[in-house]
Write an enzyme that holds these catalytic residues in place. Structure first.
Site, PDB file in Angstrom:
ATOM      1  N   MET A   1       2.420  40.303  20.532  1.00 13.42           N
ATOM      2  CA  MET A   1       2.543  40.301  21.984  1.00 13.42           C
ATOM      3  C   MET A   1       3.394  39.138  22.423  1.00 13.42           C
ATOM      4  O   MET A   1       3.417  38.093  21.789  1.00 13.42           O
ATOM      5  CB  MET A   1       1.170  40.230  22.645  1.00 13.42           C
ATOM      6  CG  MET A   1       0.389  38.941  22.420  1.00 13.42           C
ATOM      7  SD  MET A   1      -1.286  38.950  23.111  1.00 13.42           S
ATOM      8  CE  MET A   1      -0.987  38.365  24.778  1.00 13.42           C
ATOM      9  N   CYS A   2       4.153  39.334  23.504  1.00 14.20           N
ATOM     10  CA  CYS A   2       4.774  38.200  24.174  1.00 14.20           C
ATOM     11  C   CYS A   2       3.675  37.386  24.842  1.00 14.20           C
ATOM     12  O   CYS A   2       2.537  37.838  24.986  1.00 14.20           O
ATOM     13  CB  CYS A   2       5.768  38.672  25.232  1.00 14.20           C
ATOM     14  SG  CYS A   2       7.203  39.559  24.581  1.00 14.20           S
ATOM     15  N   ARG A   3       4.004  36.199  25.265  1.00 14.69           N
ATOM     16  CA  ARG A   3       3.060  35.371  26.000  1.00 14.69           C
ATOM     17  C   ARG A   3       3.755  34.824  27.228  1.00 14.69           C
ATOM     18  O   ARG A   3       4.882  34.357  27.148  1.00 14.69           O
ATOM     19  CB  ARG A   3       2.539  34.232  25.122  1.00 14.69           C
ATOM     20  CG  ARG A   3       1.477  34.705  24.154  1.00 14.69           C
ATOM     21  CD  ARG A   3       1.051  33.628  23.183  1.00 14.69           C
ATOM     22  NE  ARG A   3      -0.094  34.110  22.428  1.00 14.69           N
ATOM     23  CZ  ARG A   3      -0.010  34.956  21.414  1.00 14.69           C
ATOM     24  NH1 ARG A   3       1.174  35.393  21.040  1.00 14.69           N
ATOM     25  NH2 ARG A   3      -1.087  35.366  20.794  1.00 14.69           N
TER      26      ARG A   3
END
Length: 347
Positions: free
Chosen positions: A1-3
């Site tokens: 996942m991106c953050r």
């Protein structure tokens, strides 16, 4: 996942106190799987940070933006910048790419006038709907993207919708209009997917955790185009000060931080894909299908996104399988501190 991380504060905060110093900052989470609640890969596909200068020092409302396609944890320029820059409003993002090449133009956040935009998630059937998306844009917003991600094109869609409501280059845009344009953007993206010819394989849902700000207000969403699945994770924390926890230091020497709640005022508001501390009382989970607004006075408001994918609270709980499989969900599994963040929710 991106953050992603959004910070809005009454007083300027040093970037380092949010991005590099805390043991559980998004940059440290990106490189050290032991600090994350998900089991996804490291976020090594670039990073970006946007900030607004203090109006007392610089009357120009245009935000500063620093982006790089190198891993955030190894970039000395970021650390030097973070030690010197202070701001009342910060957007930060570390990338794990779903679409688009590993290039600087594909790193978040993106800027238009006084606006900043970033996204955690993915748009369903993107390669099949991109031509429809582009065809509906005016020349100005069609030529705006410099990269090739679905996230940046979604920003153009948002600006197109906002231009029907007000001037997107205005210095200050009421958060009511930002929220309306955001909801119209989500609805329009859903309509593009719905217009595709029927297929034997149903399209996967869109994960639309968007954030936008004009430097005065913030609008963020936690959203998925599904009635049965959870959206990508999103949390928030409010308090009087985000500060060093003098009593707690990690084994590796990194410093722990905490949200101080010395009074009832919301002097600091944080929105993050994943908690920056492991103090249970610091964070609340944003429910799926929710729009969150931080007002100019730092009040945090939440609004349900009521459409065909909205579920009343009395309905069965959503499944976590899709977002977790994609690496976009901070699930309720045990973490290094033995807490279960999925148990927390907005009242």
């Amino acid at each position: 996942m991106c953050r992603l991380l959004v910070v809005k504060s009454e007083e300027p905060i040093q970037l380092a106190l949010l991005l590099t110093a805390p043991a559980h900052s998004i940059i440290n989470q990106a490189s050290d799987s032991r600090l994350r609640l998900d089991s996804g890969a490291v976020n090594a596909d670039g990073f970006g940070v946007g900030w607004y200068p203090s109006q007392l020092l610089d009357p120009d409302p245009t935000p500063g933006v620093f982006k790089s396609c190198t891993p955030a944890w190894s970039d000395e320029n970021l650390r030097r910048l973070a030690e010197k820059v202070r701001s009342e409003l910060i957007f930060a993002h570390v990338r794990a790419s779903t679409t688009g090449a590993l290039t600087q133009p594909n790193c978040h956040p993106w800027r238009y006038g006084s606006l900043l935009w970033m996204h955690n998630g993915c748009i369903s059937s993107w390669t099949k709907i991109i031509r429809k998306v582009q065809a509906d844009l005016s020349d100005e917003f069609y030529h705006l993207p410099k990269g090739n991600t679905d996230s940046e094109w979604a920003f153009s869609v948002f600006l197109e919708r906002l231009s029907k409501l007000t001037d997107p280059r205005a210095t200050v845009i009421p958060h009511q209009l930002l929220r309306q344009a955001m909801l119209e953007t989500i609805s329009l993206l859903n309509s593009y997917v719905a217009s595709l010819p029927p297929s034997s394989t149903p399209p996967e849902p869109s994960l639309l955790n968007f954030c936008v700000t004009d430097g005065i207000s913030v609008v963020a969403t936690r959203y998925i185009s599904s009635r049965t699945e959870e959206a990508a994770s999103l949390f928030f924390s409010t308090g009087s000060r985000f500060e060093l926890d003098e009593k707690s230091v990690e084994d590796n020497g990194r410093k722990n931080y905490r949200m101080s709640k010395a009074d009832r005022r919301e002097k600091v508001v944080l929105i993050a894909s994943e908690p920056l501390t492991f103090e249970r009382s610091d964070w609340l989970e944003v429910p799926s299908q929710t729009c969150v607004v931080i007002t100019p006075k730092n009040n945090l408001l939440k609004f349900p996104i009521i459409d065909q994918f909205f579920l009343p609270t009395s309905m069965p709980a959503r499944r976590e399988g899709f977002a977790e499989k994609k690496g976009f969900l901070t699930s309720g599994t045990a973490n290094p501190k033995g807490l279960r963040w999925a148990e927390r929710s907005l009242s």
